[in-house]
Scaffold this motif. Sequence first.
Motif, PDB file in Angstrom:
ATOM      1  N   VAL A   1       0.865  -1.193   0.000  1.00  0.00           N
ATOM      2  CA  VAL A   1       0.000   0.000   0.000  1.00  0.00           C
ATOM      3  C   VAL A   1       0.896   1.236   0.000  1.00  0.00           C
ATOM      4  O   VAL A   1       0.978   1.961   0.998  1.00  0.00           O
ATOM      5  CB  VAL A   1      -0.934   0.009   1.226  1.00  0.00           C
ATOM      6  N   PRO A   2       1.608   1.493  -1.089  1.00  0.00           N
ATOM      7  CA  PRO A   2       2.535   2.635  -1.089  1.00  0.00           C
ATOM      8  C   PRO A   2       1.844   3.984  -1.004  1.00  0.00           C
ATOM      9  O   PRO A   2       2.417   4.948  -0.501  1.00  0.00           O
ATOM     10  CB  PRO A   2       3.276   2.476  -2.429  1.00  0.00           C
ATOM     11  N   ALA A   3       0.595   4.071  -1.482  1.00  0.00           N
ATOM     12  CA  ALA A   3      -0.164   5.325  -1.405  1.00  0.00           C
ATOM     13  C   ALA A   3      -1.306   5.144  -0.415  1.00  0.00           C
ATOM     14  O   ALA A   3      -2.131   4.250  -0.576  1.00  0.00           O
ATOM     15  CB  ALA A   3      -0.706   5.698  -2.779  1.00  0.00           C
ATOM     16  N   PHE A   4      -1.334   5.983   0.613  1.00  0.00           N
ATOM     17  CA  PHE A   4      -2.333   5.792   1.665  1.00  0.00           C
ATOM     18  C   PHE A   4      -2.990   7.095   2.090  1.00  0.00           C
ATOM     19  O   PHE A   4      -3.609   7.173   3.166  1.00  0.00           O
ATOM     20  CB  PHE A   4      -1.697   5.122   2.884  1.00  0.00           C
ATOM     21  N   ASP A   5      -2.902   8.148   1.274  1.00  0.00           N
ATOM     22  CA  ASP A   5      -3.518   9.416   1.645  1.00  0.00           C
ATOM     23  C   ASP A   5      -5.039   9.333   1.700  1.00  0.00           C
ATOM     24  O   ASP A   5      -5.690  10.215   2.279  1.00  0.00           O
ATOM     25  CB  ASP A   5      -3.082  10.523   0.681  1.00  0.00           C
ATOM     26  N   ASP A   6      -5.607   8.290   1.100  1.00  0.00           N
ATOM     27  CA  ASP A   6      -7.050   8.096   1.147  1.00  0.00           C
ATOM     28  C   ASP A   6      -7.459   7.118   2.248  1.00  0.00           C
ATOM     29  O   ASP A   6      -8.568   6.587   2.231  1.00  0.00           O
ATOM     30  CB  ASP A   6      -7.563   7.575  -0.198  1.00  0.00           C
ATOM     31  N   LEU A   7      -6.573   6.898   3.232  1.00  0.00           N
ATOM     32  CA  LEU A   7      -6.824   5.887   4.259  1.00  0.00           C
ATOM     33  C   LEU A   7      -8.128   6.142   5.013  1.00  0.00           C
ATOM     34  O   LEU A   7      -8.396   7.260   5.446  1.00  0.00           O
ATOM     35  CB  LEU A   7      -5.661   5.836   5.247  1.00  0.00           C
TER      36      LEU A   7
ATOM     37  N   LEU B   1       0.957   6.889  11.944  1.00  0.00           N
ATOM     38  CA  LEU B   1       0.264   8.024  12.558  1.00  0.00           C
ATOM     39  C   LEU B   1      -1.095   8.268  11.910  1.00  0.00           C
ATOM     40  O   LEU B   1      -2.047   8.681  12.590  1.00  0.00           O
ATOM     41  CB  LEU B   1       1.126   9.281  12.461  1.00  0.00           C
ATOM     42  N   ALA B   2      -1.207   7.993  10.611  1.00  0.00           N
ATOM     43  CA  ALA B   2      -2.505   8.138   9.942  1.00  0.00           C
ATOM     44  C   ALA B   2      -3.518   7.146  10.508  1.00  0.00           C
ATOM     45  O   ALA B   2      -4.699   7.474  10.676  1.00  0.00           O
ATOM     46  CB  ALA B   2      -2.345   7.943   8.440  1.00  0.00           C
ATOM     47  N   ILE B   3      -3.057   5.944  10.816  1.00  0.00           N
ATOM     48  CA  ILE B   3      -3.951   4.950  11.424  1.00  0.00           C
ATOM     49  C   ILE B   3      -4.357   5.389  12.821  1.00  0.00           C
ATOM     50  O   ILE B   3      -5.523   5.277  13.214  1.00  0.00           O
ATOM     51  CB  ILE B   3      -3.264   3.568  11.455  1.00  0.00           C
ATOM     52  N   VAL B   4      -3.400   5.909  13.583  1.00  0.00           N
ATOM     53  CA  VAL B   4      -3.705   6.402  14.938  1.00  0.00           C
ATOM     54  C   VAL B   4      -4.746   7.513  14.883  1.00  0.00           C
ATOM     55  O   VAL B   4      -5.740   7.508  15.629  1.00  0.00           O
ATOM     56  CB  VAL B   4      -2.420   6.892  15.625  1.00  0.00           C
ATOM     57  N   ASP B   5      -4.536   8.492  14.009  1.00  0.00           N
ATOM     58  CA  ASP B   5      -5.462   9.616  13.901  1.00  0.00           C
ATOM     59  C   ASP B   5      -6.843   9.135  13.438  1.00  0.00           C
ATOM     60  O   ASP B   5      -7.880   9.587  13.954  1.00  0.00           O
ATOM     61  CB  ASP B   5      -4.926  10.665  12.933  1.00  0.00           C
ATOM     62  N   GLY B   6      -6.854   8.233  12.475  1.00  0.00           N
ATOM     63  CA  GLY B   6      -8.127   7.710  11.991  1.00  0.00           C
ATOM     64  C   GLY B   6      -8.870   6.918  13.045  1.00  0.00           C
ATOM     65  O   GLY B   6     -10.100   6.996  13.147  1.00  0.00           O
ATOM     66  N   ALA B   7      -8.113   6.159  13.845  1.00  0.00           N
ATOM     67  CA  ALA B   7      -8.741   5.379  14.910  1.00  0.00           C
ATOM     68  C   ALA B   7      -9.350   6.288  15.965  1.00  0.00           C
ATOM     69  O   ALA B   7     -10.458   6.037  16.466  1.00  0.00           O
ATOM     70  CB  ALA B   7      -7.715   4.434  15.538  1.00  0.00           C
TER      71      ALA B   7
END
Length: 368
Positions: free
Chosen positions: A232-238, A353-359
């Motif tokens: 998953v090299p691009a994850f800005d749409d996580l 950090l994107a996963i943390v913020d999303g969670a």
Amino acid sequence: MVTQFAKSLERAAMPPTNRSEDDAPAIGVGFLGAGPVTQAIHLPSLARLTDHFDVAHVMDVDADVAAAVASRVGAASSTSMAELLGDPRVDVVAICSPHKFHAAQVIAVCRAGKKAVLCEKPFAVSADEAAEIAAVSAETGVPIIVGAMHTFDPGWLAAEHLWGNLPTTAHTIRSSVVLPPNARFEDFATEVIARPAGERPDYSDPAVVAATLEGGVLGLAIHDLPLVRRFVPAFDDLQVLRAEVVRPWGYVFLLRAGGRTIELTAAVNATWKPDWTLEAIGPDSTLKVTFTPSYVHAGSAVAEFTTAGLTTVAGPFGHNGYEGEWRRIAEIVAGTEPAPNPAGLIEDLRFALAIVDGARAHVLKEVA
């Protein structure tokens, strides 16, 4: 079957032994923090690599702990980072302190002009810290290695040679972890008196749930997130579709990013058999990598790649990622292997950090 290329891979990853008097002296290692990770993971790994490393200095804020650990390996001890960084015998510094100190300590090691720094994950707790570290590393030329040990496991390295176009075709990536509490291993390995059980968290409090999920991502899932990001090299749409705590401790995440589904699960339960696997599933092929549990030093991961009904198996090899990261450091210091790309390390952290913020946002939304 164990493929011939995989056998060659392990031989190539193994530094030569029996250093002669004409060879370069051992690489001196200093530790910032002398807790369980230093004692139960890094010192045993270095004990198998004495042809290349010598533990020179151990620093801990607890003088008794620093002295006790240093005495096991004939090293100097101190309670001062400045004293360790000023020790001319220290070529490489391993940072095994609490997360909040990592960024400042990595920068200090770089400024001190050491040959390399190994920092336990995460090497920073914000994207700004990570960018500052990368800039200092580029300025000073000091390479940074992050201790996500699975990225250095020869079983995982063999998987990279097996998977063909799976990184571009995989639609589902799974990381599944089942482990007993760390203290079970740490107390045996470090001769620490067994610690009393802590109070159970109040998972009715959204703030506690969010903090627990953050700890799960930055403390456990982060071992596999660099591997997940290969698919998953691009994850800005996580998107975080599900983020829940598992009792007594663990997590379940269901994510979507880059057109892929990502499942992250973990359960820490003293009665379950340990298991740690990473899977990538595509329309016509699958990869499964089975890692050894935390604190286990014998043997590597085993990679199984299946396509067209045929399965190729690579591993186990003679060492795993704990030793693998030190082998890589020896190669970097010797100039035979390049250092990890700082930009990649930043992206790995940004993913976490994107996963943390999303969670956190998901938990608050569920409460609302």
